[in-house]
Scaffold this motif. Structure first.
Motif, PDB file in Angstrom:
ATOM      1  N   TYR A   1     -31.983  -1.134  -7.001  1.00  0.00           N
ATOM      2  CA  TYR A   1     -31.535  -1.094  -8.395  1.00  0.00           C
ATOM      3  C   TYR A   1     -30.241  -1.881  -8.598  1.00  0.00           C
ATOM      4  O   TYR A   1     -30.003  -2.440  -9.677  1.00  0.00           O
ATOM      5  N   ASN A   2     -29.385  -1.931  -7.576  1.00  0.00           N
ATOM      6  CA  ASN A   2     -28.093  -2.608  -7.709  1.00  0.00           C
ATOM      7  C   ASN A   2     -28.126  -4.075  -7.294  1.00  0.00           C
ATOM      8  O   ASN A   2     -27.119  -4.778  -7.454  1.00  0.00           O
ATOM      9  N   PHE A   3     -29.258  -4.535  -6.774  1.00  0.00           N
ATOM     10  CA  PHE A   3     -29.354  -5.933  -6.329  1.00  0.00           C
ATOM     11  C   PHE A   3     -29.224  -6.857  -7.536  1.00  0.00           C
ATOM     12  O   PHE A   3     -29.987  -6.769  -8.497  1.00  0.00           O
ATOM     13  N   LYS A   4     -28.233  -7.759  -7.510  1.00  0.00           N
ATOM     14  CA  LYS A   4     -27.950  -8.635  -8.646  1.00  0.00           C
ATOM     15  C   LYS A   4     -28.022 -10.104  -8.248  1.00  0.00           C
ATOM     16  O   LYS A   4     -27.986 -10.449  -7.066  1.00  0.00           O
ATOM     17  N   PHE A   5     -28.114 -10.946  -9.267  1.00  0.00           N
ATOM     18  CA  PHE A   5     -28.118 -12.397  -9.047  1.00  0.00           C
ATOM     19  C   PHE A   5     -26.679 -12.911  -9.115  1.00  0.00           C
ATOM     20  O   PHE A   5     -25.919 -12.543 -10.013  1.00  0.00           O
ATOM     21  N   TYR A   6     -26.323 -13.752  -8.156  1.00  0.00           N
ATOM     22  CA  TYR A   6     -25.000 -14.376  -8.154  1.00  0.00           C
ATOM     23  C   TYR A   6     -25.098 -15.891  -8.256  1.00  0.00           C
ATOM     24  O   TYR A   6     -24.438 -16.511  -9.089  1.00  0.00           O
ATOM     25  N   ASN A   7     -25.927 -16.481  -7.420  1.00  0.00           N
ATOM     26  CA  ASN A   7     -26.122 -17.933  -7.507  1.00  0.00           C
ATOM     27  C   ASN A   7     -27.385 -18.300  -6.747  1.00  0.00           C
ATOM     28  O   ASN A   7     -27.981 -17.472  -6.055  1.00  0.00           O
ATOM     29  N   GLY A   8     -27.792 -19.580  -6.906  1.00  0.00           N
ATOM     30  CA  GLY A   8     -28.984 -20.058  -6.219  1.00  0.00           C
ATOM     31  C   GLY A   8     -30.192 -20.090  -7.140  1.00  0.00           C
ATOM     32  O   GLY A   8     -30.061 -20.217  -8.360  1.00  0.00           O
ATOM     33  N   SER A   9     -31.381 -19.961  -6.556  1.00  0.00           N
ATOM     34  CA  SER A   9     -32.629 -20.044  -7.307  1.00  0.00           C
ATOM     35  C   SER A   9     -32.887 -18.751  -8.079  1.00  0.00           C
ATOM     36  O   SER A   9     -32.945 -17.667  -7.501  1.00  0.00           O
ATOM     37  N   LEU A  10     -33.080 -18.872  -9.377  1.00  0.00           N
ATOM     38  CA  LEU A  10     -33.382 -17.703 -10.206  1.00  0.00           C
ATOM     39  C   LEU A  10     -34.751 -17.120  -9.864  1.00  0.00           C
ATOM     40  O   LEU A  10     -34.945 -15.905  -9.878  1.00  0.00           O
ATOM     41  N   LEU A  11     -35.700 -17.988  -9.555  1.00  0.00           N
ATOM     42  CA  LEU A  11     -37.039 -17.511  -9.211  1.00  0.00           C
ATOM     43  C   LEU A  11     -37.017 -16.736  -7.900  1.00  0.00           C
ATOM     44  O   LEU A  11     -37.628 -15.663  -7.794  1.00  0.00           O
ATOM     45  N   GLU A  12     -36.308 -17.258  -6.905  1.00  0.00           N
ATOM     46  CA  GLU A  12     -36.226 -16.559  -5.623  1.00  0.00           C
ATOM     47  C   GLU A  12     -35.554 -15.198  -5.789  1.00  0.00           C
ATOM     48  O   GLU A  12     -35.968 -14.211  -5.177  1.00  0.00           O
ATOM     49  N   TYR A  13     -34.524 -15.144  -6.626  1.00  0.00           N
ATOM     50  CA  TYR A  13     -33.862 -13.860  -6.910  1.00  0.00           C
ATOM     51  C   TYR A  13     -34.860 -12.874  -7.515  1.00  0.00           C
ATOM     52  O   TYR A  13     -34.953 -11.715  -7.090  1.00  0.00           O
ATOM     53  N   ALA A  14     -35.609 -13.329  -8.533  1.00  0.00           N
ATOM     54  CA  ALA A  14     -36.532 -12.447  -9.244  1.00  0.00           C
ATOM     55  C   ALA A  14     -37.627 -11.921  -8.332  1.00  0.00           C
ATOM     56  O   ALA A  14     -38.019 -10.748  -8.410  1.00  0.00           O
TER      57      ALA A  14
ATOM     58  N   VAL B   1     -34.071  -8.574 -15.411  1.00  0.00           N
ATOM     59  CA  VAL B   1     -33.263  -9.291 -16.398  1.00  0.00           C
ATOM     60  C   VAL B   1     -31.846  -8.728 -16.494  1.00  0.00           C
ATOM     61  O   VAL B   1     -30.862  -9.490 -16.543  1.00  0.00           O
ATOM     62  N   ILE B   2     -31.698  -7.400 -16.514  1.00  0.00           N
ATOM     63  CA  ILE B   2     -30.361  -6.833 -16.692  1.00  0.00           C
ATOM     64  C   ILE B   2     -29.471  -7.049 -15.467  1.00  0.00           C
ATOM     65  O   ILE B   2     -28.254  -6.842 -15.537  1.00  0.00           O
ATOM     66  N   SER B   3     -30.062  -7.485 -14.376  1.00  0.00           N
ATOM     67  CA  SER B   3     -29.262  -7.794 -13.182  1.00  0.00           C
ATOM     68  C   SER B   3     -28.873  -9.268 -13.132  1.00  0.00           C
ATOM     69  O   SER B   3     -28.338  -9.738 -12.127  1.00  0.00           O
ATOM     70  N   LEU B   4     -29.160  -9.975 -14.205  1.00  0.00           N
ATOM     71  CA  LEU B   4     -28.738 -11.373 -14.352  1.00  0.00           C
ATOM     72  C   LEU B   4     -27.432 -11.435 -15.145  1.00  0.00           C
ATOM     73  O   LEU B   4     -27.162 -10.554 -15.974  1.00  0.00           O
ATOM     74  N   PRO B   5     -26.610 -12.466 -14.954  1.00  0.00           N
ATOM     75  CA  PRO B   5     -25.406 -12.639 -15.776  1.00  0.00           C
ATOM     76  C   PRO B   5     -25.788 -12.770 -17.247  1.00  0.00           C
ATOM     77  O   PRO B   5     -26.885 -13.221 -17.585  1.00  0.00           O
TER      78      PRO B   5
END
Length: 283
Positions: free
Chosen positions: A212-225, A249-253
């Motif tokens: 639940y806390n895993f967030k996106f910071y940088n890099g590929s958006l698809l790989e994050y998702a 989505v809510i874990s994206l900036p």
């Protein structure tokens, strides 16, 4: 003459994916080798009221609290159950509907030599696509379900699942296997499946917290998702599609969220396509 039948019960996701429901999948008269599959839309208690009122079945339902667990139960058919599951000639039915025969070409493992088993299965297990389970990094219930699906897909009989399972375990999971085999038959997959889930199902909130806390910071958006979705489903495979989309989505900036039109995202594939279009974000 007393007639007995074996019923196969399993706990699966309910219609809303968040709840679980116990279904009866198939029936086999003990006097026959064949087993018969109940239609997919007629496996719940609503279509088997008299069966689910049986005291033994009630205890089975209570025991199947964890999703993907199953039980094979032998029952003596009362006159009422006889009228539901057999016609006047002794054929297997559900009321007046004839059932599809399950075509499983399973031979007894004990009747095969080790060499024969090795030759037959080696050509099948190489086609199984699943990462090894080590007892720590993967949700146990999700993994064992995938293992069974892969065995079914490549054509491995259920009475050989336990032997094949050893080849896909490592570390503490392999240690568990070597201990469990000392007192359990390789033919009883029900015991192996249920013991595996009991032993390795998450006992803490760690997996859920991390997912639940895993967030996106940088890099590929698809790989994050893709990773976020996998973590969410490993922590709770009952999550609805809308919940998965929202959590990703809510874990994206905020500035990336603002580029995603919520009305256009009607399924997970739409979201993945949009994130792929947005590409990479570098610090």
């Amino acid at each position: 003459m007393e007639n007995k039948a074996k019923f196969y019960f399993v706990s699966e996701a309910g219609a809303d994916t968040k709840s679980s429901v116990v279904k009866v999948k198939r029936i086999q008269l003990l006097a026959q080798e064949e087993s018969f599959l109940f239609p997919a839309d007629k496996q719940t208690s609503a279509h088997h009221k008299q069966l689910f009122e049986n005291p033994i079945v009630k205890n089975v339902v209570k025991s199947l609290k964890v999703r993907n667990k199953f039980r094979n139960v032998v029952l003596t058919l009362s006159k009422e159950l006889e009228n539901i599951y057999r016609d006047t000639e002794g054929n297997v039915v559900l009321h007046d509907e004839y059932l599809e025969e399950v075509t499983e070409q399973e031979s007894n493992v004990n009747s095969e030599s080790a060499g024969t088993f090795k030759r037959k299965t080696s050509s099948l297990i190489k086609d199984i696509v699943i990462e090894k389970f080590n007892g720590e990094s993967i949700n146990a219930t999700v993994w064992i379900n995938l293992f069974v699906q892969e065995c079914d897909r490549v054509g491995i009989a259920q009475n050989k699942y336990a032997e094949v399972l050893r080849l896909f375990l490592e570390k503490s999971a392999l240690d568990w296997y070597n201990v469990f085999i000392m007192q359990n038959s390789l033919l009883n997959w029900e015991a192996w499946n249920n013991a595996f889930i009991d032993t390795f199902s998450a006992q803490s909130w760690t997996d859920i917290t991390y997912a639940y806390n895993f967030k996106f910071y940088n890099g590929s958006l698809l790989e994050y998702a893709l990773k976020k979705k996998r973590l969410l489903l490993e922590a709770d495979d009952s999550l609805s599609i809308n919940t998965q989309i929202n959590m990703i989505v809510i874990s994206l900036p905020n500035f990336i969220q603002n580029k995603i039109d919520r009305k256009s995202i009607i399924n997970i594939e739409n979201l993945m396509a949009k994130l792929k279009q947005l590409g990479k974000i570098n610090e």
